[in-house]
Design an enzyme around this catalytic site. Structure first.
Site: not given
Ligand code: DSN
Length: 417
Positions: A55, A57, A201, A227, A230, A236
């Site tokens: 933990y 925080e 984003d 994110t 990707k 993730r």
């Molecule tokens: N769900 C994702 C995508 O497939 O683009 C985006 O968060």
């Protein structure tokens, strides 16, 4: 392949089997979901490490728990590497996902009922950009922009008009199914003209941004979220970057407003992924992702497929299936290709008349194929398989034949492990 899950195999053969089956699926199928990738073994090792027990925080050196010395080091490393990678003034590396990275921004600069101007989900936006079924659409007043009907490119005139008309507090530039470059400077000018904050984003294109293969939003945006799994090929998760003036507010929105304890094992994995992305070979990888995407676009066009906007500048293509065969839906294509060993997702195309569970399009990406070593010379082969699977309308013999060929290709290009 070495199996490092022997304790699990002994203790819980049911879960062990599920994981092995998934590993096998990833090895033997061509992963073409534009938002997925195969992360490195080092990233996975960190995620499976003892850091999951801790933990922490708070922020490094300012925690609400003892025993945080080592997780502090991991988080500091992640922050320093992220700043080096993106050149951002401030980053919070604790958001558990892209959705929470965005939520931190909204909580930081908006009150419930305030207006956000963002891209429509059906034109390529994202759930958290104001979809009615998402917290963003429930908490805020959403005005949506989209793409032009003829070019399928973002309608910047519409963005400017809507901004003037609705006076949004926040404008969001970013998409999850848009194959073209985004002009962040144009968005910045519109935001400035209308006294709105600007969020980019970059979840889909982060790996292209940090390798300078896509225009950089960092200098012109108040906030940049992404994110990390990707095109960036990390674990993730998510991160929220911002100008220094918003640092305190973003930090307090992530914790305690939104989240409790950070996932220390994932933060360490983010640090590893940022270091990997800082290496020169990540730039070559990202260049190859785009080369593959463009080559796939050309090959699909030559087979009579129609692509939204006519092609791609990035890691993905959005196929409009209607001109190829008006009776084939995105759901059909997803199912037939899946049985043939190719994983894609059905996707709404701009101005789609079908529902989201059916769709007239599929979204296809090259990040994961590129990670396993495929190059532009393989893309015509993949386009052929698309053509055969769809023109045969999923005929079982045709699909079985493709399945044998995709499996052979996968065996020649194993996922790094
Ligand atoms: N769900 C994702 C995508 O497939 O683009 C985006 O968060």
């Amino acid at each position: 392949m070495a199996d490092n899950l022997q304790t699990l195999a002994q203790q819980d053969p049911e879960v062990y089997k599920i994981i092995k089956n998934e590993e096998n699926r990833q090895q033997l199928m061509l992963e073409m979901i534009a938002s997925e990738n195969h992360t490195s073994p080092a990233v996975m090792e960190a995620q499976g490490s003892c850091l999951t027990n801790k933990y922490a925080e708070g922020l490094p050196r300012k925690r609400y728990y003892g025993g945080c010395d080592h997780v502090d080091e991991a988080e500091e490393l992640a922050i320093d590497r992220c700043k080096a990678l993106f050149g951002c003034e401030h980053v919070n590396v604790q958001p558990h996902s892209g959705s929470q990275a965005n939520m931190a921004v909204y909580f930081s600069c908006l009150q419930p009922g305030d207006t956000i101007l963002a891209m429509d989900l059906s034109h390529g936006g994202h759930l958290t950009h104001g979809s009615k079924v998402n917290f963003s659409g429930k908490l805020y007043n959403i005005v949506s922009y989209g793409v032009k009907e003829d070019t399928k490119m973002i309608d910047y005139d519409q963005v400017a008009e809507l901004a003037k008309q609705h006076n949004p507090k926040l404008i969001i530039a970013g998409a999850s199914a848009y194959p073209r470059k985004i002009d962040f400077e144009k968005f910045a000018q519109i935001a400035k003209d209308n006294d709105a904050k600007l969020l980019a984003d970059i979840a889909h294109i982060a790996g292209l941004v940090c390798t300078q293969l896509h225009p950089d939003p960092i200098p012109v945006c108040d906030f940049v979220t992404t994110t990390t799994h990707k095109t960036l090929r990390g674990p993730r998760s998510g991160i929220t970057m911002c100008k220094e003036e918003y640092a305190k507010s973003i930090n307090s929105c992530v914790f305690p407003r939104m989240q409790g304890g950070p996932l220390c094992h994932v933060i360490a994995a983010k640090a590893i992924a940022f270091a990997e992305a800082l290496k020169p070979d990540f730039k070559s990888y990202s260049e190859q992702v785009i080369k593959n995407s463009k080559s796939l676009a050309d090959a699909l066009l030559s087979k009579g497929f129609d692509l939204c906007s006519g092609g791609t500048d990035n890691h993905l293509n959005l196929v409009d299936l209607r001109p190829y065969d008006a009776n084939v839906t995105g759901a059909d294509a997803e199912n037939w290709l899946h049985d043939a060993g190719i994983v894609v997702n059905k996707n709404l195309i701009p101005f789609d008349t079908r529902k989201a569970t059916e769709t007239s399009g599929i979204r296809i990406g090259t990040p994961a194929l590129t990670t396993r070593g495929l190059t532009e010379e393989h893309m015509p082969l993949i386009a052929n398989w698309f053509d055969t699977a769809l023109s045969s309308k999923g005929d079982s013999t045709a699909i079985e034949n493709i399945r044998k060929e995709t499996e052979e290709l996968c065996k020649s290009f194993p996922v790094p492990h």
